[in-house]
Design a protein around this motif. Structure first.
Motif, short mmCIF file in Angstrom:
data_model
loop_
_atom_site.label_atom_id
_atom_site.label_comp_id
_atom_site.label_asym_id
_atom_site.label_seq_id
_atom_site.Cartn_x
_atom_site.Cartn_y
_atom_site.Cartn_z
N ALA A 435 -35.86 15.48 2.41
CA ALA A 435 -36.11 16.90 1.97
C ALA A 435 -36.22 17.06 0.46
CB ALA A 435 -34.69 17.49 2.57
N ASP A 436 -36.02 15.99 -0.20
CA ASP A 436 -36.17 16.16 -1.72
C ASP A 436 -37.35 15.36 -2.40
OD1 ASP A 436 -33.91 17.95 -1.82
OD2 ASP A 436 -32.59 16.15 -1.97
N TRP A 437 -37.69 15.91 -3.24
CA TRP A 437 -38.93 15.27 -4.15
C TRP A 437 -38.25 14.38 -5.23
CZ3 TRP A 437 -43.12 14.48 -1.84
CH2 TRP A 437 -44.04 15.44 -1.30
N MET A 438 -38.84 13.26 -5.75
CA MET A 438 -38.37 12.57 -6.82
C MET A 438 -39.64 12.46 -7.79
SD MET A 438 -38.79 9.63 -8.72
CE MET A 438 -39.31 8.31 -7.59
N GLY A 439 -39.43 12.72 -9.08
CA GLY A 439 -40.46 12.38 -10.29
C GLY A 439 -39.78 12.23 -11.49
N ARG A 440 -40.71 12.37 -12.46
CA ARG A 440 -40.27 11.80 -13.87
C ARG A 440 -40.56 12.83 -14.72
NH1 ARG A 440 -38.07 6.72 -13.63
NH2 ARG A 440 -38.74 5.94 -11.59
N ASN A 441 -39.98 13.37 -15.78
CA ASN A 441 -40.37 14.23 -16.87
C ASN A 441 -41.05 13.16 -18.12
OD1 ASN A 441 -38.16 13.01 -18.37
ND2 ASN A 441 -36.89 14.76 -18.36
N SER A 442 -41.37 13.84 -19.07
CA SER A 442 -42.33 13.27 -20.24
C SER A 442 -41.33 12.08 -20.77
CB SER A 442 -42.57 14.24 -21.25
OG SER A 442 -43.39 13.49 -22.21
N GLN A 443 -39.91 12.47 -20.82
CA GLN A 443 -39.05 11.56 -21.37
C GLN A 443 -38.70 10.11 -20.49
OE1 GLN A 443 -38.93 14.88 -21.54
NE2 GLN A 443 -39.32 14.93 -23.52
N ASN A 444 -39.25 10.25 -19.40
CA ASN A 444 -39.04 9.13 -18.44
C ASN A 444 -37.69 9.28 -17.60
OD1 ASN A 444 -40.30 6.79 -17.31
ND2 ASN A 444 -39.11 5.57 -18.32
N LYS A 445 -37.24 10.50 -17.51
CA LYS A 445 -35.83 10.48 -16.76
C LYS A 445 -36.41 10.92 -15.31
CE LYS A 445 -32.83 11.64 -20.39
NZ LYS A 445 -31.68 12.79 -20.82
N VAL A 446 -35.66 10.45 -14.37
CA VAL A 446 -36.04 10.85 -13.24
C VAL A 446 -35.16 11.97 -12.64
CG1 VAL A 446 -35.20 9.98 -10.49
CG2 VAL A 446 -35.57 8.27 -12.26
N VAL A 447 -35.92 12.91 -12.02
CA VAL A 447 -35.63 14.17 -11.66
C VAL A 447 -35.76 14.46 -10.06
CG1 VAL A 447 -36.15 16.62 -12.11
CG2 VAL A 447 -36.52 15.04 -13.77
N VAL A 448 -34.83 14.81 -9.39
CA VAL A 448 -34.55 15.18 -8.01
C VAL A 448 -34.46 16.49 -7.76
CG1 VAL A 448 -33.53 14.52 -5.88
CG2 VAL A 448 -33.78 12.80 -7.62
N PHE A 449 -35.19 17.12 -6.96
CA PHE A 449 -35.07 18.41 -6.50
C PHE A 449 -35.74 18.80 -4.92
CE2 PHE A 449 -39.05 17.18 -8.73
CZ PHE A 449 -39.94 17.83 -7.74
N PRO A 450 -35.08 19.77 -4.30
CA PRO A 450 -35.48 20.09 -3.04
C PRO A 450 -37.03 20.30 -2.91
CG PRO A 450 -34.11 21.89 -3.86
CD PRO A 450 -34.24 20.62 -5.00
N LYS A 451 -37.72 20.15 -1.66
CA LYS A 451 -38.95 20.40 -1.42
C LYS A 451 -39.27 21.95 -1.22
CE LYS A 451 -40.31 15.95 0.46
NZ LYS A 451 -40.87 15.24 1.53
N GLU A 452 -38.12 22.57 -0.60
CA GLU A 452 -38.18 23.90 -0.08
C GLU A 452 -39.41 23.98 0.97
OE1 GLU A 452 -37.38 26.38 -3.41
OE2 GLU A 452 -35.37 25.63 -3.77
N ASN A 453 -40.24 25.27 0.61
CA ASN A 453 -41.42 25.48 1.22
C ASN A 453 -42.70 25.47 0.40
OD1 ASN A 453 -40.06 25.93 3.86
ND2 ASN A 453 -39.43 27.68 3.21
N TYR A 454 -42.56 24.92 -0.57
CA TYR A 454 -43.72 24.65 -1.57
C TYR A 454 -44.67 23.67 -1.08
CZ TYR A 454 -40.88 27.38 -5.16
OH TYR A 454 -40.11 28.19 -5.91
N PRO A 455 -46.11 24.33 -1.29
CA PRO A 455 -46.96 23.34 -0.72
C PRO A 455 -47.47 22.34 -1.72
CG PRO A 455 -47.95 25.47 -1.48
CD PRO A 455 -46.52 25.72 -1.87
N LEU A 456 -46.43 21.26 -1.89
CA LEU A 456 -46.66 20.23 -2.98
C LEU A 456 -46.95 18.95 -2.24
CD1 LEU A 456 -43.86 21.26 -5.37
CD2 LEU A 456 -46.21 21.53 -5.74
N GLN A 457 -47.32 17.98 -3.23
CA GLN A 457 -47.53 16.58 -2.49
C GLN A 457 -47.26 15.37 -3.63
OE1 GLN A 457 -51.53 16.12 -0.94
NE2 GLN A 457 -52.71 16.72 -2.62
N LYS A 458 -47.19 14.31 -3.08
CA LYS A 458 -47.22 13.54 -4.26
C LYS A 458 -48.36 13.39 -5.21
CE LYS A 458 -47.81 9.16 -2.57
NZ LYS A 458 -47.63 7.98 -2.09
#
Length: 481
Positions: A435-458
Motif C-alpha cells: 500500500a506504500d511506495w518507496m523511493g529516494r530523494n536527491s540526497q539518497n535517502k529512502v522515503v516511504v509514503f502511502p500510495k493513496e489514490n494517486y495514478p502513479l507508477q514505478k
C-alpha cells in the motif's frame, strides 16, 4: 568501492540505512526469454557495485554465445560466482557457496563451476588444484575469453585467465540488466585504481586505472533513458579521476562527463560512486550545483580521522584537509548528503587515533557510513609493511562505538528533514506494505509514503512532505508540487 560488512547482528542492523546497492548480497539474474537458449548459466555477485556491473557484462557475453540466465541453480549448466577480496568474510562466504556447488555437481555431472572477479588471481591455484572447488578461474579483465574457457573446461581441463589489462573497459559491450527494477542502472565509466591505499587489494586484483571513452558512456546512458530508465549511477573505483583523451587531443574530465550525462534529459537522475576525497574538485561541485538532476549526494570515504593513521594508509590527505573538503562541499552544495567508509583498528591505531575518527565523523555529520574493523588482506602494502597488532576484541569494541555514533548521526540527519518536501523517484513498493511506495530523494535517502489514490507508477517523480522518520527511512505524504 565500498561493501557492507558482516559483523554482529546489532552492527549489521545499524547499516541498513543504505540498501541501494546491495553490496555483499548475492543475486541471480533472469533472461527475458530463457527458452531460446539451449544452455543456462546462474551467477551470484558479492562485494562492490562494480562486481554487480561486471556480472551484467558477463551475462551479455554469455548470451551472445548461447547461454541464457536462470534463477534456478539446479537447472544451470554453468554456475558462476563473481567474487570479492576486500574483506575476509566475503571470501569465507564464497568458499562456503563453492562447497555447496560441488555437492550439486556430484548430482548433476557435467555442470561447470567458475570463479570470477577479485579472488581469481590470489586463490586460483588453491581453489583449482588443492580444494578442487572450481573448473575455471577468470579475472576481471578476461571476461571476453569466458566462452573459450567454458569450452576448455568442458574437455576436463582447468581453464584459467587472470591476466590484467592496461586498456580493457568493455566499452563496446551492452550489459544485460540483471534483476533490474527498470528504474535505476549502473554504468561503468572506468576500471582499476592508481591510489595504492595500503589496506586495499583493488589495484592488485583490478589493475591500473583506465577510463572508458565518453562517447560509449553517453550512448549507454541514452539507451537506458530511451528504454525508460530514470536514473544512472556512474561507477568506478575512483570516479573523480575519470580522464579520457581522444585521438585528436580533446580531454574529457569527470566534471565534463557529469554534465554531458545530465544533459541527456532533465528527468534522468545522475549519481556517481565512489569518490576519493583528493579528486573531488570545485569544478565537480559546481557542476553538481548547476544541474538539478545531478543528485546532491557524495560518498566521501574518510577511513580514519587520524592524520598519522591516514599516512600509514597512504590516503594522501590529512585530517585537517579532509575537514576542509567537507566544508567546501557544504559551502557549494548546502543540501548535499555525505556518506563515508570507516575502518576501526588499523595497524598501530591508538585510543587517541580512534577518538580522532569519532570526532571527524561528528564534524562531518555523515548521513550514513559503511563501517568495518580492519582485516589484513594478503598482497596489500599494509600486509607487507605493517603488523596487524590490534587485538580483535579491541577492533570490535571500537567498531561498536563507531556504529553507535553513526546511528546517532543518522537519526539526527533524518530528524532535520521532518517538515521538508522532497522530489522522490519511485522505485517500487515498500518492503513492508504494497500500500506504500518507496523511493529516494536527491540526497539518497529512502522515503516511504502511502500510495493513496494517486495514478502513479514505478519510475514516476512525486513530491513528498516528510512528517516522521526512523533511523533508516523518511516517512511522508504526497503533496502538490
Amino acid at each position: 568501492m565500498h561493501e557492507i560488512p558482516t559483523t554482529t547482528p546489532d552492527i549489521a542492523a545499524a547499516l541498513k540505512s543504505h540498501d541501494e546497492n546491495r553490496q555483499g548480497e548475492a543475486y541471480a539474474p533472469f533472461a527475458l526469454d530463457p527458452n531460446q537458449y539451449k544452455k543456462h548459466f546462474y551467477i551470484e555477485s558479492y562485494g562492490c557495485q562494480m562486481n554487480f556491473s561486471d556480472s551484467e557484462i558477463v551475462a551479455s557475453i554469455l548470451n551472445q554465445h548461447g547461454f541464457g540466465a536462470t534463477r534456478n541453480v539446479e537447472e544451470a549448466d554453468l554456475i558462476l560466482l563473481n567474487t570479492c577480496s576486500i574483506r575476509e568474510k566475503a571470501e569465507q562466504t564464497v568458499r562456503k557457496r563453492l562447497t555447496e556447488f560441488r555437492k550439486l555437481k556430484e548430482s548433476k555431472p557435467g555442470t561447470l563451476v567458475g570463479m570470477l572477479g577479485c579472488m581469481a588471481e590470489r586463490l586460483k591455484s588453491k581453489l583449482l588444484e588443492e580444494e578442487k572447488l572450481v573448473d575455471m578461474v577468470v579475472g576481471p579483465d578476461a571476461y571476453r575469453t569466458l566462452p573459450a574457457l567454458v569450452e576448455e573446461a568442458e574437455t576436463g581441463q582447468k581453464a584459467v585467465n587472470v591476466m590484467l589489462s592496461r586498456d580493457e573497459t568493455y566499452a563496446d559491450i551492452s550489459p544485460v540488466r540483471l534483476d533490474s527494477n527498470g528504474v535505476s542502472a549502473f554504468v561503468s565509466i572506468m576500471r582499476g585504481c592508481n591510489n595504492m591505499c595500503s589496506f586495499c587489494v583493488v589495484p592488485f586484483t583490478r589493475g591500473r586505472e583506465r577510463s572508458r571513452d565518453d562517447i560509449s558512456i553517453l550512448a549507454e546512458c541514452q539507451n537506458l533513458w530511451d528504454r525508460g530508465f530514470k536514473e544512472v549511477t556512474l561507477l568506478g573505483q575512483n570516479v573523480d579521476s575519470y580522464y579520457f583523451v581522444h585521438d585528436d587531443g580533446r580531454i574529457v574530465n569527470f566534471a565534463q562527463l557529469l554534465e554531458k550525462v545530465a544533459l541527456i534529459s532533465p528527468d534522468l537522475r545522475v549519481r556517481f560512486s565512489t569518490s576519493h576525497p583528493k579528486d573531488i574538485t570545485d569544478e565537480v561541485l559546481h557542476t553538481m550545483a548547476k544541474y538539478e538532476n545531478i543528485c546532491k549526494y557524495i560518498h566521501l570515504p574518510v577511513q580514519s580521522g587520524s592524520t598519522r593513521v591516514l599516512q600509514l594508509m597512504n590516503r594522501t590527505y590529512t585530517r585537517e584537509w579532509y575537514m576542509a573538503k567537507v566544508d567546501r562541499i557544504r559551502e557549494i552544495l548546502p543540501d548535499c548528503g555525505i556518506s563515508s567508509d570507516v575502518i576501526a583498528g588499523f595497524c598501530t591505531e591508538t585510543e587517541e587515533d580512534h577518538q580522532d575518527t569519532l570526532s571527524i565523523m561528528d564534524y562531518s555529520k555523515y548521513d550514513m557510513s559503511y563501517m568495518f574493523f580492519y582485516s589484513e588482506r594478503p598482497g596489500t602494502l599494509a600486509a607487507r609493511r605493517y603488523t596487524d597488532d590490534i587485538p580483535e576484541e579491541v577492533k570490535k569494541r571500537r567498531l561498536v562505538e563507531i556504529v553507535e555514533l553513526q546511528n546517532r548521526l543518522s537519526r539526527e540527519s533524518n530528524l532535520q528533514d521532518i517538515g521538508k518536501t522532497f522530489k522522490v523517484l519511485i522505485e517500487g513498493n515498500s518492503k513492508r506494505s504494497d500500500a506504500d511506495w518507496m523511493g529516494r530523494n536527491s540526497q539518497n535517502k529512502v522515503v516511504v509514503f502511502p500510495k493513496e489514490n494517486y495514478p502513479l507508477q514505478k519510475g514516476d517523480y512525486v513530491w513528498v512532505k516528510v512528517y516522521d522518520s526512523t533511523q533508516a527511512t523518511l516517512l511522508g505524504n504526497i503533496v502538490e508540487a
